[in-house]
Write a protein that holds these residues in place. Sequence first.
Motif: not given
Lengths: 228, 228, 228, 228, 228, 228
Positions: B33, B205-206, B211, B215, B218, B222, C62, C65-66, C68-69, C138-143, D61, D141
Motif C-alpha cells: 500500500r 465474504g464473511l 471473518m 467480528l 470485537k 446482531y 479507511c 470491513w463492515m 462484508h457484514v 483499506t484495512v479490516k480492523e474496526t467495527l 490514515p 491499530e
Amino acid sequence: MGVVVQNIPRADKAVVEGLARYGVATIHEAQGRKGLLGPEISPIWSGAHIAGPAVTVSLPPCDNWMIHVAVEQCQPGDIMVVAPTSYSDAGYFGDLIATSLKARGVAGIILDCGCRDIADITEMGFPVWSKCVFAQGTVKETLGSVNIPVVCAGQSVNPGDVIVADDDGVVVVARKEAADVLAAAQAREEKEAASRKRYLAGELGLDVNNMRGALAAKGLKYIDWQGD
Amino acid sequence: MGVVVQNIPRADKAVVEGLARYGVATIHEAQGRKGLLGPEISPIWSGAHIAGPAVTVSLPPCDNWMIHVAVEQCQPGDIMVVAPTSYSDAGYFGDLIATSLKARGVAGIILDCGCRDIADITEMGFPVWSKCVFAQGTVKETLGSVNIPVVCAGQSVNPGDVIVADDDGVVVVARKEAADVLAAAQAREEKEAASRKRYLAGELGLDVNNMRGALAAKGLKYIDWQGD
Amino acid sequence: MGVVVQNIPRADKAVVEGLARYGVATIHEAQGRKGLLGPEISPIWSGAHIAGPAVTVSLPPCDNWMIHVAVEQCQPGDIMVVAPTSYSDAGYFGDLIATSLKARGVAGIILDCGCRDIADITEMGFPVWSKCVFAQGTVKETLGSVNIPVVCAGQSVNPGDVIVADDDGVVVVARKEAADVLAAAQAREEKEAASRKRYLAGELGLDVNNMRGALAAKGLKYIDWQGD
Amino acid sequence: MGVVVQNIPRADKAVVEGLARYGVATIHEAQGRKGLLGPEISPIWSGAHIAGPAVTVSLPPCDNWMIHVAVEQCQPGDIMVVAPTSYSDAGYFGDLIATSLKARGVAGIILDCGCRDIADITEMGFPVWSKCVFAQGTVKETLGSVNIPVVCAGQSVNPGDVIVADDDGVVVVARKEAADVLAAAQAREEKEAASRKRYLAGELGLDVNNMRGALAAKGLKYIDWQGD
Amino acid sequence: MGVVVQNIPRADKAVVEGLARYGVATIHEAQGRKGLLGPEISPIWSGAHIAGPAVTVSLPPCDNWMIHVAVEQCQPGDIMVVAPTSYSDAGYFGDLIATSLKARGVAGIILDCGCRDIADITEMGFPVWSKCVFAQGTVKETLGSVNIPVVCAGQSVNPGDVIVADDDGVVVVARKEAADVLAAAQAREEKEAASRKRYLAGELGLDVNNMRGALAAKGLKYIDWQGD
Amino acid sequence: MGVVVQNIPRADKAVVEGLARYGVATIHEAQGRKGLLGPEISPIWSGAHIAGPAVTVSLPPCDNWMIHVAVEQCQPGDIMVVAPTSYSDAGYFGDLIATSLKARGVAGIILDCGCRDIADITEMGFPVWSKCVFAQGTVKETLGSVNIPVVCAGQSVNPGDVIVADDDGVVVVARKEAADVLAAAQAREEKEAASRKRYLAGELGLDVNNMRGALAAKGLKYIDWQGD
C-alpha cells in the motif's frame, strides 16, 4: 438588475464560422493567451465543438428565471452564457429548456453553475458546458439581466463576443477582435501543421524549434547518472 | 536546477512487462500500500493500461520547456513523469508533443498539471494521465531538470522507477523492488482468482475470508429492527 | 457502533419499481426539492439508472470491513449505501466485492468514499456511484454498524428508504413517503410531457409558463443596445 | 512499514541555529526555490518561528500510533514531521502529546493532517503547523515507520533534514546542503537590507533593480488613458 | 417545508452546563467518536466555548428569511443551527441579527454557510461558527422550516440536541444521550489528567499507555541508520 | 499585453473618503448586491479597513515583474489590484515591495494570488488581502499590463474604480457609480441604525421588518412538537 438589452451587435457570421474550425487551445494562443474560461467548466458529453455569438445572462444564485427570458433574445447559432451573481452549483438547466433552445436553433450553452437531465440532453445531442452535474432545483423569484457584461468562470464576456467551445473547454473572443484572431489562428495552425510533420518523422522539438542554443545559454548541463 | 541526467538505469524489461499485466490496485496492494499517486490524477480517455520506466521532468510553474529536453532522453517504452515545482493547472502538454512522443515510442505521460488538445490526443490513442484538462498556455523561459528525483501527485518518483497506470490512476514501483513486487502481485492475483470463484457462486465474504470469529471477538452485535 | 440491524422494513416493491421509471431530477422535485445527495457523488460509468431499498453501512475511515457484514443483510434489489464516519477518499470497493454483490442480486452501491477496479466493474456492468476513483487500500480492523441511520453526501439515509440513482446523481426518498412521491413524480412527468411538446414546436418558456406578467410586475425592463 | 530507524545523523547544530534566524521565504529563495511545503500547511497560532532537524513519521490514515513511537526518537530541538500514507484530515495530534513533546524539548511539529485541542496547545505555546483543525479521533491499530523518507505536503523530507517554519509556512533544507543554504540566506538578507533602505526612501523597484531597460527590450509600451 | 415546530423538548439544563465544561474533542471521544461537524466549520473569533440546546433552521440557498422566524423560537441559552438545503457560501448572518440574538440571550449560532460583518460581531463578542466569511447578500423569498431534523456540515442535528462548540469546531450530542455522554466525558477527563501529569514529568506515551508489547506483537522493528 | 496606461481618471476624492466609512457588506448591498470579490480573498491581518482608487495589474502566472512597473503609476491613497492571467497561489508580494508601496503612500493591495513575509508585513501595518499565504517565489520574465480592465476573484475591476476592503473581504464600485453608491450606503446605514435600536431592545425581526403577513401568505405553519 432587471434589464434585457435587445438588438445586440454580433460578430460577423463568416468570422464566427471561421473560428469554428479551430480548437479552443489554438484560439487562446492566437489571441495572446487570454479569454480562456477556467478549468472548472467542462462539456457534459465528448465531441461537441461549436462557435457562436454570446447572449449573456446574469442571474441570482439558485434562480433560473432569466434563462427563459434570454431564450427570446437568441438567434439561431447563438450561444447562451449563464453567470450567477454568486457561487452556485444548482442545476439551472435541464432537458426542457434544452429542448426549447434546440428547437430555436441555439448552438449551445455555457453554464457557470450546474446542469441536470444529462442523459436526456446527451441523447438529444445538445452541447452543454457546465461547472458540475447536479439535479438541485432552482426557483423563479428574482430578476437578473440579459445581454449585460458578465464574468463567467473568471473571464469577462460581453454580449455579441464569440464563444468557442470544445472538449478542452471554452474561450471567449472579443467581438471587435474576432477577425484578427481568426487570421492569427489560421497562421498558427499552418505553422503547427509544418511542425507536426517533422514530429511525425521523429524529429525532436529541440531541433524543430531550435532550442539547443537558448538552453545552453541559460546554463543547462548534461551529466551522467552517478547512482547505483 | 538546470541538469539533465543521462544514461539512467531502468528496471528489467521482463519485470516491466510482467507488471503491465496487473492493475494499479493490485500492484499498490502487492507492495504494501505505497506508491499510489493521488486521486487528482486521472486518464484523459478510458481503457489505457501501461507500464514502463520513468523519465522524470522537474519544471517551473507554467513553463513546459523541459518537456522538449526530456523527449531526447526517452527510450521506446519509457513513461514521462512531469512534476512542476509549484502548483499549476496550465496545459503543459498538447497534440504536438504527443505526436513527438508517440513517434519516438514513448508509452505514455503522467502530468501533475493540465493537458490540452484532448480530442486530438484521444483520437491518436496516446495515453495521458493528468490533473485536469485546461488549454492555458505555457512559456519556455526557465530551466528545470530531467531525471532527478521528483514528487508527483504526492509520491516520490526516481528516474528508472516503474510506472503502472490504468483507469484507476497511477502507481510507482521502486526500480530495485520491481521484481519482488511482480512476484507479490502474481501471488495476490492467484489468491483473488480463487476468491472470485467463490463470490461468483454466491458465497459471502464473511465466509470466504473467515471473518465471523474476528467480528464477534470485537463485539459485533446482531439485533432486530425496533422501529415502525 | 458495532450493531447490525436485521429484518428492516422496506418500501413497497411496486412503489420502488414505479420510482425506477423516473429520473433523479424529477423525483427530487416531486418530493419538494429534498433528499438530493451532493454533486460530489457521480457514477463510475454512464447510463445506469436504478431504484431500490437502502441497506446502510456506517464504517470508520479507511476501513471497509463492515461492507462484508452488510452483504449478508441485502436482499435482491437492495442498494447498499456506504458512509464513512470521517472523510475518506480511499478505495473501499473493488471488483471482488462487486462480484459478490452482483452474484447476490444487489442492484448497486452508493459510496461516500472512493472506488477502485473501475475498468473491471464497468465491464461487469455493476452500477456504482462514488465520490472519487482511487486505488488506495483499506484495512479490516474496526467495527461499524449496518442498517442504522447515516449521513451520506450531506443527506440523512435510513435503512429501507428508497434510493434512486442515474447519470445526474442520487436521491433518497423516505420509506413512508415513497408512495406519495411516486404519485407526485407521475403528475410532474405528465405536466412536463405537455410542456415538452410546446417547446419542440418552438414556443417560448415565457409563454408556456405564462411568465410575462410576473416579470413585468417585478420591474423587468427591455432596452436597446447603446454601444458601438 | 513497521521500521524505526535509530541514531539518524542530524544537520550541524550551529547551522540549524543559523537557519533559525531567517524566514521561510528567504530560505526557500536561498536554496533555489525548492523545498517549500504546500500552502495547505499553516500554523495554529501566529508568531512561532523555529528551525530544527526532522524526525519523520510515516503512518496510516486516521491512525496516530506511530507518533508515540517517534517521541522516543526525538532529541531536544528536533521537529517532528508527520505524513499519513493517504489523505487524512483527522486530528492526529492534541494537547496530551503536545505536553509530552514539550516536556522532552521537541521544538515543534509539522502535520500533513489535522490537529485538535488548539486552544490548550496555543496556551502552552507549543508550535504546530497543520493542514486543518479537526477534532476527529484516530485509532492505534496499524504500524507505520519512523525516520524513513516521507512526502509531506508535496515535498520529500528525509530524517535529519532541517525544517524551518514561520507564519509563511514550512520549508525543508537537505541535511548536506544546510551549510551552503545558510551562507546563501545570509548573502540574500544582506542584499535585501540594502534594497529595503532604498525602498524606504521612496525609490522605485524599477530603479533599485535596474529594470527599465529589460522592460523596454521586451516591448513594454506606455500610453495615455483613452476612455471617459 | 414551511413548518415551525414549537415547544420542543430540550436537554436537561444541568447536563448542558456540565457539557459546557468539556472541549469538543473530549465530548466527541466520550460519545464514541460521532457527532462531529466537518472541519469546514470554524469560529470567526478565537476563544469562544459554548454549549446549549439546538434550535434548527432549514432554509433555501441564499435566503435567510427563516432565521428571523427562528429567533422567536429561541430561549435564552439556546444555540441556533442553520442548514441551507443546498450548498451556499452567502452571508446569511450579520451584525443586525447578531444584535437581536444577543439581546434575547441566545448563546451562539452555527452556520453551514457564510457570515458577514465579522468585525462588528467580534467586537460585540457574539459566538459564531461558520463555513466562510462572505458579505454576499441573501433574499427573503422562500419558506423553510424551524425545528425539524437537519444535516449540518455532515451531521444530523435534531431540535433540542446539545451543541458544544469551541476553537476546535462543533459537536452535536443527542438529547437523550446527553447525560451519559457527560458522565463519559468526566471519566475521560480524569483519566487524561492523570496521563498529563506523567507526560509533564517526561514519561513517554509508549510507557504511559503500555504500548510496547502491542507494537512488538505487530512486528515493529528497530534498526540503525545505514546511510551516510 | 505589455501596456501601461497612464493618467487614469480616479473617483472623486470626497466620494472615496465617504465610502471608506462603510463596511464591505453595506456597500455591496447599497449597489444592488454586485461587485463583491469571492470569499477566497481575505486579509492577512484583522482590523484593516480601507478605500481607494484601483490601479490594476494584469500579469502572468508566477511572475511578479509588473508589480514593480505598477508602483510608479500609483498615487498616494491608491489601492493596487493584482490579477494573474492564470490561476496561481505563488507569493507575488512580500515585505520589500510592501515597504516600497507604504513609502509611496499606497493604501493597500488586493492579490488574487499568494502573499509572503506576512509576519513582517503585519508588523509594518500594511493592509493586504490575498488568496493564500505561500512563500513560493516568482520570476521576472514576461510582460503584463497596468491599468487595463482585469477580472479579480470573479469580479471585473477597471482602473480608477473604488475598492473598499475590510475584515469581510473586498468590494469594487464602478467609478461613475461611486457617488450614487455612497448616497445609497448612507441611506442604508441610517435605516439599519434604527433597526439596531429596536433589536437591542429585544424586538423580533419578524416585527421590526413586518414579516408575519408575508410569511403567512406564503403558507408558513406553526405546529407543536409531536415526538418524545
